[in-house]
Write an enzyme that holds these catalytic residues in place. Sequence first.
Site, PDB file in Angstrom:
ATOM      1  N   LYS A 281      -1.316  -1.361  -4.148  1.00 59.69           N
ATOM      2  CA  LYS A 281      -2.449  -0.450  -4.031  1.00 59.69           C
ATOM      3  C   LYS A 281      -1.892   0.958  -3.826  1.00 59.69           C
ATOM      4  CE  LYS A 281      -6.539   0.637  -1.292  1.00 59.69           C
ATOM      5  NZ  LYS A 281      -7.044   0.706   0.091  1.00 59.69           N
TER       6      LYS A 281
ATOM      7  N   TYR B  64       0.857  -1.192   0.000  1.00 62.87           N
ATOM      8  CA  TYR B  64       0.000   0.000   0.000  1.00 62.87           C
ATOM      9  C   TYR B  64       0.889   1.235   0.000  1.00 62.87           C
ATOM     10  CZ  TYR B  64      -4.179   2.777   1.250  1.00 62.87           C
ATOM     11  OH  TYR B  64      -5.226   3.661   1.253  1.00 62.87           O
TER      12      TYR B  64
END
EC number: 4.2.1.41
Length: 310
Positions: A167, A142
């Site tokens: 992400k 992330y």
Amino acid sequence: MPPAASRVAASLLGLLAFPVTPFTGSGDVNLPRFTTHLTEVLAAKPSAIFVACGTGELASLTAAEHQTVVRAAVEHVAGTVPVLAGAGGGTRTAAEFARAAQAAGADGLLVLPPYLQVGPPTGLVAHYRQVAAATDLDVVLYQRGTAIFSPAAVAELAEVDNIVALKDGHGDMELLQLIHAATAGRLPLLNGMPTAEVFARSYAGLGARAYSSAVLAFVPEVAVAFFQAFENGDEATQDLLLREFYAPLADLRKSTPGYAVSLIKAGLDIRGRSAGPVRSPLAEVTPEHREQLARIIDRGLAALSATPVA
């Protein structure tokens, strides 16, 4: 690569659900409400569910609460879609979350940025390598906040067998282009921006069509309609929903720190499906902003009734 890997990787192609963690009035985890919330979310047919992540207030959960929430999600979802759990904090703490999620039966992990500590690319690589090595689960990186990767760092992490996607919640398109070039597209990119629908077209240009939808948690009708329009190239419907719902929601979210989560719980309450309060340091939505959110929801639903996908 473990058997779950291909299933998780294959699931990261559509609408990704990030449910909240409901709390009681006294602030305890409300598991009965959590399971009904999961049922509501599953009805929208997301391709994967991410529990105890940012929207699920991972930073405010104890280790025992985290494992309880993940286990409850795994049991309730019962294999209909993959369940990914959040992990975060310093390296050893994140590794503990990873092992606990695997013990609870999760299919994969979203590893949130380390809190406060900011290191060089080599430090980030070491952090995520150690977390990935702590589990057999698939790992989604992330990029956000204190974890901004260099293209070379992502290319190195892409070689780790159980790291399956990145992400992005940072939104630097130039950096993402360079990351895509450095990895030759080997690591799928997910749109993880707050109010991700606003950025959907931009990320699609990088081949990232899957995105996390906070709206799915409290106005699933609008979230599903937008995704269908996005998938079908229906720009008129996208423009209508962006104008009437998503743009005003994004403006309201940016007005107050923490509203990326607080607004979701307020929206659930407005719609008669309360998930309780947020935990500090997040704060409840002000009465004025709650009224504004209610109007935005009404506008979104009214716009939806006029679209072909309705």
